[in-house]
Design a protein around this motif. Structure first.
Motif: not given
Length: 166
Positions: A52-61
């Motif tokens: 879920i933390a990676r999802l946030t980072a991937q979404l922002k990127q």
């Protein structure tokens, strides 16, 4: 040379106008941390917390890279965000929070785990000024692993965020 000058000036004008038009369509986005909603009987695992933390980072990127959005830092409103239990389910508070952060749109994402086999991934983008939905979508993913999460996000972005006509 004098014959080329009008054509050259026209080409420069078109390039500047196109660049200006593109700049006007880029929206500033307050992307809030994605939320993991575990409605399964299994406890949330460390791998799911990492996903879920990676999802946030991937979404922002992905939003920044698209050229359609410029992701802004929401650290200035951290106390207000922390006071909300789930930004994706706060009766429209994401628009007010995004406005306070200086963004034009609010972006929320969440994943609901029904079981280790069935998960549902969601993204919603709303206008910060009005709270009206701009884009969004939902996808069911099968399998609770990095590959299925990555494919789910990719599908949501391609089909519901970047290529959506709405």
């Amino acid at each position: 040379m004098t014959r080329l000058l009008p054509s050259l000036l026209y080409a420069v004008f078109v390039l500047l106008a196109t660049t200006a038009a593109r700049a006007e369509t880029v929206r500033t986005a307050a992307v809030f941390d994605a939320v993991f909603v575990n409605s399964s009987p299994q406890p949330t695992t460390p791998e799911e917390k990492a996903r879920i933390a990676r999802l946030t980072a991937q979404l922002k990127q992905a939003l920044d890279k698209s050229g359609q959005y410029h992701v802004i830092d929401v650290a200035s409103i951290k106390p207000e965000v922390d006071a909300v239990r789930d930004v994706h389910d706060c009766n429209g508070c994401e628009a007010d929070l995004a406005k306070k952060a200086g963004a034009q749109v609010a972006v929320v994402a969440w994943v609901q785990k029904v079981s280790n086999l069935i998960l549902n991934m969601n993204i919603r983008i709303v206008d910060a000024a009005t709270g009206a939905p701009i884009k969004g979508g939902s996808v069911d993913i099968r399998g609770n692993d990095d590959l299925s999460w990555n494919r789910g996000l990719k599908y949501l972005l391609e089909e519901h965020v970047f290529n959506a006509t709405r």
